[in-house]
Design an enzyme around this catalytic site. Structure first.
Site, PDB file in Angstrom:
ATOM      1  N   ASP A   1       0.838  -1.202   0.000  1.00  0.00           N
ATOM      2  CA  ASP A   1       0.000   0.000   0.000  1.00  0.00           C
ATOM      3  C   ASP A   1       0.874   1.255   0.000  1.00  0.00           C
ATOM      4  O   ASP A   1       0.375   2.386  -0.053  1.00  0.00           O
ATOM      5  CB  ASP A   1      -1.011  -0.003   1.154  1.00  0.00           C
ATOM      6  CG  ASP A   1      -0.356  -0.093   2.515  1.00  0.00           C
ATOM      7  OD1 ASP A   1       0.883  -0.175   2.588  1.00  0.00           O
ATOM      8  OD2 ASP A   1      -1.096  -0.088   3.521  1.00  0.00           O
ATOM      9  N   SER A   2       2.208   1.056  -0.011  1.00  0.00           N
ATOM     10  CA  SER A   2       3.132   2.175  -0.256  1.00  0.00           C
ATOM     11  C   SER A   2       2.897   2.757  -1.645  1.00  0.00           C
ATOM     12  O   SER A   2       3.398   3.844  -1.951  1.00  0.00           O
ATOM     13  CB  SER A   2       4.586   1.728  -0.098  1.00  0.00           C
ATOM     14  OG  SER A   2       4.835   0.553  -0.844  1.00  0.00           O
TER      15      SER A   2
ATOM     16  N   GLU B   1      -1.656  -5.502   8.577  1.00  0.00           N
ATOM     17  CA  GLU B   1      -0.857  -4.898   9.642  1.00  0.00           C
ATOM     18  C   GLU B   1      -1.533  -5.094  10.993  1.00  0.00           C
ATOM     19  O   GLU B   1      -2.729  -4.798  11.133  1.00  0.00           O
ATOM     20  CB  GLU B   1      -0.688  -3.393   9.383  1.00  0.00           C
ATOM     21  CG  GLU B   1       0.117  -3.091   8.134  1.00  0.00           C
ATOM     22  CD  GLU B   1       0.335  -1.592   7.921  1.00  0.00           C
ATOM     23  OE1 GLU B   1      -0.031  -0.781   8.804  1.00  0.00           O
ATOM     24  OE2 GLU B   1       0.881  -1.244   6.859  1.00  0.00           O
TER      25      GLU B   1
ATOM     26  N   GLU C   1       8.950  -4.209  10.695  1.00  0.00           N
ATOM     27  CA  GLU C   1       9.423  -2.928  10.169  1.00  0.00           C
ATOM     28  C   GLU C   1       9.981  -2.057  11.295  1.00  0.00           C
ATOM     29  O   GLU C   1       9.314  -1.837  12.315  1.00  0.00           O
ATOM     30  CB  GLU C   1       8.257  -2.214   9.444  1.00  0.00           C
ATOM     31  CG  GLU C   1       8.654  -0.869   8.879  1.00  0.00           C
ATOM     32  CD  GLU C   1       7.695  -0.337   7.819  1.00  0.00           C
ATOM     33  OE1 GLU C   1       6.765  -1.068   7.400  1.00  0.00           O
ATOM     34  OE2 GLU C   1       7.887   0.824   7.406  1.00  0.00           O
TER      35      GLU C   1
ATOM     36  N   LYS D   1      -1.387  -9.343   2.832  1.00  0.00           N
ATOM     37  CA  LYS D   1      -0.653  -8.897   4.034  1.00  0.00           C
ATOM     38  C   LYS D   1      -1.533  -7.925   4.814  1.00  0.00           C
ATOM     39  O   LYS D   1      -2.173  -7.058   4.208  1.00  0.00           O
ATOM     40  CB  LYS D   1       0.668  -8.231   3.647  1.00  0.00           C
ATOM     41  CG  LYS D   1       1.441  -7.672   4.848  1.00  0.00           C
ATOM     42  CD  LYS D   1       2.894  -7.379   4.537  1.00  0.00           C
ATOM     43  CE  LYS D   1       3.165  -6.094   3.831  1.00  0.00           C
ATOM     44  NZ  LYS D   1       2.722  -4.861   4.538  1.00  0.00           N
TER      45      LYS D   1
ATOM     46  N   ASP E   1      -1.056  -6.090  -0.211  1.00  0.00           N
ATOM     47  CA  ASP E   1      -1.513  -5.450   1.031  1.00  0.00           C
ATOM     48  C   ASP E   1      -3.023  -5.248   1.025  1.00  0.00           C
ATOM     49  O   ASP E   1      -3.580  -4.744   0.040  1.00  0.00           O
ATOM     50  CB  ASP E   1      -0.868  -4.063   1.177  1.00  0.00           C
ATOM     51  CG  ASP E   1       0.411  -4.104   1.995  1.00  0.00           C
ATOM     52  OD1 ASP E   1       0.604  -5.056   2.766  1.00  0.00           O
ATOM     53  OD2 ASP E   1       1.214  -3.163   1.852  1.00  0.00           O
TER      54      ASP E   1
HETATM   55  O1  KIV Z   1       3.595  -1.128   1.647  1.00  0.00           O
HETATM   56  C1  KIV Z   1       4.783  -1.488   1.695  1.00  0.00           C
HETATM   57  O2  KIV Z   1       5.598  -1.203   0.799  1.00  0.00           O
HETATM   58  C2  KIV Z   1       5.208  -2.256   2.852  1.00  0.00           C
HETATM   59  C3  KIV Z   1       6.676  -2.486   3.034  1.00  0.00           C
HETATM   60  C4  KIV Z   1       7.338  -1.266   3.506  1.00  0.00           C
HETATM   61  C5  KIV Z   1       6.956  -3.657   3.899  1.00  0.00           C
HETATM   62  O3  KIV Z   1       4.401  -2.662   3.627  1.00  0.00           O
END
Ligand code: KIV
Length: 272
Positions: free
Chosen positions: A52-53, A123, A190, A121, A91
């Protein structure tokens, strides 16, 4: 020490657990589009994270919070069309799984059905255990994410190192154990102290993939645009830059602009 490397035709969730057992480090990078994913996959990466980055890197938002499930599905399906070998983790974005395990399951099913991603994924630890359990019950593999969890940035207040104090370190250890017990196949840690990350990695059989979590974990992940030096304003200590693409691409664009303005481009050989 030379790298131990078994040849895998396709990387699965089972492969990465096996890699940990064999002492082979796991390499993970982000990708959000077809062209980048193709290059990263062909280079031999083990896992692509459709993170989600993308909210920061692709859309220019300050945080990861605004990205939607539809946008994550768009990015993930572009990546899936490109790859031949690696495992793709997607994510679940903010607001699609917290506090409602039925919503979590339907979000994860949409990712799997509409993008073709291989796993999701999420969090968090204990507070999202019910969501993780429900998603796993549908046969969808889950990667956990603990330590600095950017979807909670407004709770933390800063992007600084997490779990430096005893109380938070203890909760982190408990959450990591819980995620393994629930059935997660791997875990991202992280920005936590490397000693703590090593202790957690050694206490689990599932792989722990670190970002700013030191060298005692089972693998590493970086945001591809950061390690290529495209996002030059972001310089945390853990980030190793392999290229300075901000400068190199900028020079290429300047050359192109000059060539157009000076009528050097196109030349005789570039005409039909
Ligand atoms: O969204 C992302 O890129 C991440 C990484 C920083 C692990 O969750």
């Amino acid at each position: 020490m030379s790298a131990i490397k078994k040849e895998y035709k396709r990387i699965t969730t089972k492969s990465v657990v096996e890699m940990k057992a064999n002492g082979e480090k796991i390499a993970m990078l982000t990708a959000y589009d077809y062209t980048m994913a193709k290059i990263v996959d062909h280079a031999g990466i083990d896992i692509i994270l459709v993170g989600d980055s993308a909210s920061n890197v692709m859309a220019g938002h300050e945080t990861t919070l605004p990205i939607t499930l539809d946008q994550m599905i768009y990015h993930a399906s572009s990546v899936i069309r490109a790859i031949e070998r690696c495992l793709v983790v997607v994510d679940l974005p903010f607001g699609t799984y917290q506090g409602n395990s039925k919503l979590a399951l339907s979000s994860a099913i949409r990712i799997m059905k509409e993008s073709g991603g291989h796993s999701v994924k999420l969090e968090g630890g204990e507070e999202i255990a019910e969501s993780i359990t429900r998603i796993l019950s549908a046969g969808i593999p889950v990667m956990g994410h603990l330590g600095l969890t950017p979807q909670s940035i407004y709770k933390f207040g800063t992007y600084t190192v997490r779990a430096k104090e005893e109380e938070e370190a203890e909760k982190l250890k408990k959450d990591a154990k819980l995620l393994e017990e629930l059935g997660c196949f791997a875990l991202v840690l992280e920005k936590v102290p490397s000693k703590l990350a090593k202790e957690i990695a050694e206490s689990l059989t599932i792989p722990v993939i670190g970002i700013g979590a030191g060298d005692g974990v089972d693998g590493q992940v970086l945001v591809t645009h950061d390690m290529l030096g495209m996002t030059h304003e972001f310089s945390p200590r853990f980030l190793r830059r392999y290229l300075d693409l901000y400068v190199e691409m900028g020079d290429a664009f300047k050359n192109y602009i000059n060539d157009v303005k000076s009528r050097d481009f196109p030349n005789k050989e570039e005409l039909y």
